[in-house]
Every structure is written in C-alpha cells, then in structure tokens.
Design an enzyme around this catalytic site. Structure first.
Site, PDB file in Angstrom:
ATOM      1  N   GLU A 205      16.006  -4.747  18.183  1.00  0.00           N
ATOM      2  CA  GLU A 205      14.732  -4.460  17.532  1.00  0.00           C
ATOM      3  C   GLU A 205      14.697  -4.893  16.074  1.00  0.00           C
ATOM      4  O   GLU A 205      13.848  -4.453  15.305  1.00  0.00           O
ATOM      5  CB  GLU A 205      14.402  -2.975  17.686  1.00  0.00           C
ATOM      6  CG  GLU A 205      14.254  -2.597  19.161  1.00  0.00           C
ATOM      7  CD  GLU A 205      13.890  -1.150  19.389  1.00  0.00           C
ATOM      8  OE1 GLU A 205      13.853  -0.382  18.402  1.00  0.00           O
ATOM      9  OE2 GLU A 205      13.637  -0.780  20.546  1.00  0.00           O
ATOM     10  N   LYS A 337       4.317   4.746  25.364  1.00  0.00           N
ATOM     11  CA  LYS A 337       4.743   3.416  25.792  1.00  0.00           C
ATOM     12  C   LYS A 337       3.943   3.043  27.036  1.00  0.00           C
ATOM     13  O   LYS A 337       4.083   3.681  28.081  1.00  0.00           O
ATOM     14  CB  LYS A 337       6.237   3.395  26.109  1.00  0.00           C
ATOM     15  CG  LYS A 337       7.142   3.602  24.898  1.00  0.00           C
ATOM     16  CD  LYS A 337       8.611   3.659  25.312  1.00  0.00           C
ATOM     17  CE  LYS A 337       9.531   3.737  24.112  1.00  0.00           C
ATOM     18  NZ  LYS A 337      10.963   3.884  24.513  1.00  0.00           N
TER      19      LYS A 337
END
Length: 432
Positions: A205, A337
């Site tokens: 990330e 999400k």
C-alpha cells in the site's frame, strides 16, 4: 432512462500484478460506465466470495476468467434492457441470479464489476459527477485521509505484527492542507528510517516496510517524523492502527502470536490501553479476531468513549454482521470496502445502518487496487468523514487522493473538511 445496451467483462491486472475483473457497460443514450474490482490480501472469512480460477499453471491459480465468463454469459443477458439507474433492482437481480448467501456461485468480483459499471454509466447519463449522483446536493464534507505510511502484517511479509500504521492529519482547515501535511510526514519518515539504517522499500500500500525489533518501534519513528516535519503529534496529526489481529490469531489455542509471544485477549486489551495512553492514537482497526465478539464488546465498553474501534474482518461491510455488532455493543466504527459485500446497494445500506446507530464509517481501498477512484467520491457523497487509501505513493493510491483534490476544488466554498469531527469517540480528548 439509462437503458443498458451492452455489458462486457475482461481480465486485467491489479496493483499487485494479480488478475481482476473489469466491466464495461454501455447505455442506449451513449453513456458508458467502467467497473474495476479491487482485491484484498488479508481478508475476513465472512467476506463475499471472490471467484478465482484455481488453475495453478496460470497466474498461480489467481485468474478470474470464470468470473469474466459469469458476467458475459450469465449476468449480461439478464441485465440488458434494464435501467442502469435502478441500482437496487439491478443488484437484487444479480444477487438472485447467484442464489447463495456469499455470492458463492457467480462471485462477488463478477457482481461488483457490473454494479460499479452501472453506477458510473448512470452518473454519466445524468450528467453528474459520481459524488453528486450518489449523495445528491448534500455531499460536501472532505474526509480525513488516514494514510498508511508504514506497512506490516500480510501487506509486507510481516515486517511487524501490526499491519498498518497510519497518520491522520485532522488538525487542518482544508483537505488540501491536510494532504500536504501527510505527504510531508511521509517523506520525512523516509529520512528518519534511512538515518537509522533501515530499509525504505515499500509494502503493498505504498508505506515503508522495514523489519522492526518490536511493533512499538514503528510508532516511535512516526512520532519523530511528525515532529521533524514541523507538526504537532496529537494536536494536528494523530495515529491510526490496523492491527489485523485475525492474521496472527491461533484458533486452536485462542491466543495471539504477538511480539514473539503467545498472548491472550486480556493481555491484548491491556496492551492497547497502555498504547493509547502513551501515543496519540485515535483509531484501532481489528484489535481482536473476527469472531471474538465478546472481546470486541469488552474493549468497546472499556475504551470506546475515547477511541474509535473499527470493524473490518469483524463486519466485512455486511449489514447483518453490523447489526449483530450494534446489538452486542461491539466496535463503534465500520470499515467500508465495496468488494467485501460485493454490490453498490449493499455497501450503501451498510453505511446508512452505521450512521443511524452512531457508528462512524471509514471508506477503504484494498491492498490489490486499480486506478479506480470510486471510494473518493463515495466518501464525499455519504459524508463519511474518513477514508483510508494507503500512502501518498504508487499511482493507484495517489489517484484517490488526487480525486479528492478535484472534488474539493469543484465544491469551492461549500467544501468542508471533516477535521476533528471525523473522530466522534475521541472528541473530548482531541479538544485537549
């Protein structure tokens, strides 16, 4: 009406070089929507099923050609002729076609691809930016960016047990000022780590992923970086953690393998309390395993009036699991999400349920991302006040931050930065 004229799916690659699904949806009025599906590395067991081909000789078994086939041969013939703007009817139809509780037949990656493509096509047909199409006239609050500047856990070969160390620049007047502060701390952290002789390679990330002697070392370096960048820890910039504890939880022993030792839930709860007493931590995600409902309720009761406890693996953006958490008093924040639940409609339902019951919502990326910026628009549309989408590095992460800059500019004087208000549970402590 934005009548669906064609739907076509193909296999593309995500930010980790793994296959994922792309869906292109065209409407009769000339609008086109593109649905790009993300994928996670550390996933909750209760997440909707991500359909992979399983042929180890091709992409290590991670191909998605069967999900693509499900779109092109099963879903497309059923949705052509429908109104793309009737999102709930479209999503309900696909869920009915699947016929399983976890989208275990067609695959959440197939269903979500079509769901997202329809959303974008409808927004284009209406002549509206996505945040305005989803949120109407009220979407105006720019979220605090919780920026993952140090990676561990499943995102970085377990350089630390804790998966994400995030900075939260809430003490600023505008989103653009907050983003600048976060970026400056990120670059300063690189220099801090270099001076210590530590590796500055990046995790999935975009955060730095050096091997640490202890989980707490990462916090110390981040504190040094905040100060060295010219900002005040706690007052201007706080810290958020994603512990992702299910990744190091042993179901057989009921213990957590943490800092090289077997730890029980009581130890972990005390550890978290000591940690927040020493560092300006405002949020902890997944402090306990995904089925540890009693432990979640215990930590929320004990510390929930001063800290945000975010359910990711616990809640998996699932309204049913969120309702259970509400009933038990477990967690006080929902991680959002899209691919955990697998449709736009169910995602929006989860956010609304959270808001109605006093939970905050943090819209989130996945470790396997694409250049798609849906989550940026979604965070503004629903005024969630928080977003997490990695470090200010790697194109698929930066795209989300840049989209928020665009939205802030478009909103002009009506744009409001969430700032301190993003962390409801911490308000009286942040005020100090």
């Amino acid at each position: 009406m934005a009548v669906i004229e064609s739907v076509y799916a193909r296999q593309i690659l995500d930010s980790r070089g793994n296959p994922t699904v792309q869906v292109v949806l065209d409407t009769e009025d000339g609008a086109q929507g593109l649905g790009l599906v993300p994928s996670g590395a550390s996933t909750g067991e209760a997440e909707a099923w991500e359909r992979r081909d399983g042929d180890k000789s091709v992409y290590g078994g991670k191909g998605v050609l069967n999900a693509v086939k499900a779109v092109n041969e099963v879903i497309a013939p059923k949705v052509i002729g429908m109104d793309a703007a009737d999102q709930r009817a479209l999503d309900d139809l696909m869920i009915e076609l699947d016929g399983t509780p976890n989208k275990g037949k067609l695959g959440a990656n197939a269903i979500l691809g079509v769901s997202l493509a329809a959303l974008y096509a409808s927004a284009e047909s209406a002549g509206l930016p996505l945040y305005r199409y989803i949120g109407g006239t009220n979407g105006h609050i720019l979220p605090v960016p919780n920026m993952n500047i140090m990676n561990g856990g499943a995102h970085a070969d377990f350089a630390t047990d804790i998966q994400e160390y995030m900075i939260s620049p809430y003490g600023f007047d505008t989103y653009s000022e907050a983003l600048r502060a976060g970026v400056e701390v990120y670059h300063t952290l690189k220099n801090v780590l270099k001076k210590e002789g530590l590796n500055t390679g990046l995790g999935d990330e975009g955060g730095f992923a050096p091997k640490m002697k202890s989980n707490e070392d990462s916090l110390k370096y981040i504190m040094d970086a905040i100060s060295a960048a010219g900002y005040e820890p706690g007052k201007q910039i706080g810290i958020c953690l994603d512990v992702a504890s299910s990744e190091f939880y042993n179901k057989e022993t009921g213990k957590y393998r943490f800092d090289g030792e077997e730890r029980d839930s009581a130890y972990m709860l005390d550890y978290y309390e000591n940690l927040i007493n020493e560092y300006p931590i405002v949020s902890i995600e997944d402090p306990f395993n995904e089925e540890g409902w009693e432990d979640w309720a215990a930590i929320t009761a004990r510390l929930g009036d001063r800290l945000q406890f975010v359910g990711d693996d616990l809640l998996v953006t699932n309204p049913a699991r969120l309702q259970k958490a509400i009933d038990l008093g477990a967690a006080n924040s929902l991680l959002v999400k899209l691919n955990q639940i697998g449709s736009v409609t169910e995602t929006l339902d989860a956010i609304e349920l959270a808001t109605a019951n006093g939970y905050t919502s943090m819209v989130s990326h996945r470790s396997g991302e694409t250049p798609d910026t849906t989550i940026s628009d979604l965070a503004v549309a629903k005024n969630t006040r928080q977003i997490k989408t990695g470090a200010p590095a790697r194109g698929e992460r930066v795209a989300k931050y840049n989209r928020l800059l665009e939205i802030e500019e478009e909103l002009g004087s009506t744009a409001q930065y969430a700032g301190y208000s993003a962390f409801k549970a911490c308000k009286k402590y942040l005020a100090k």
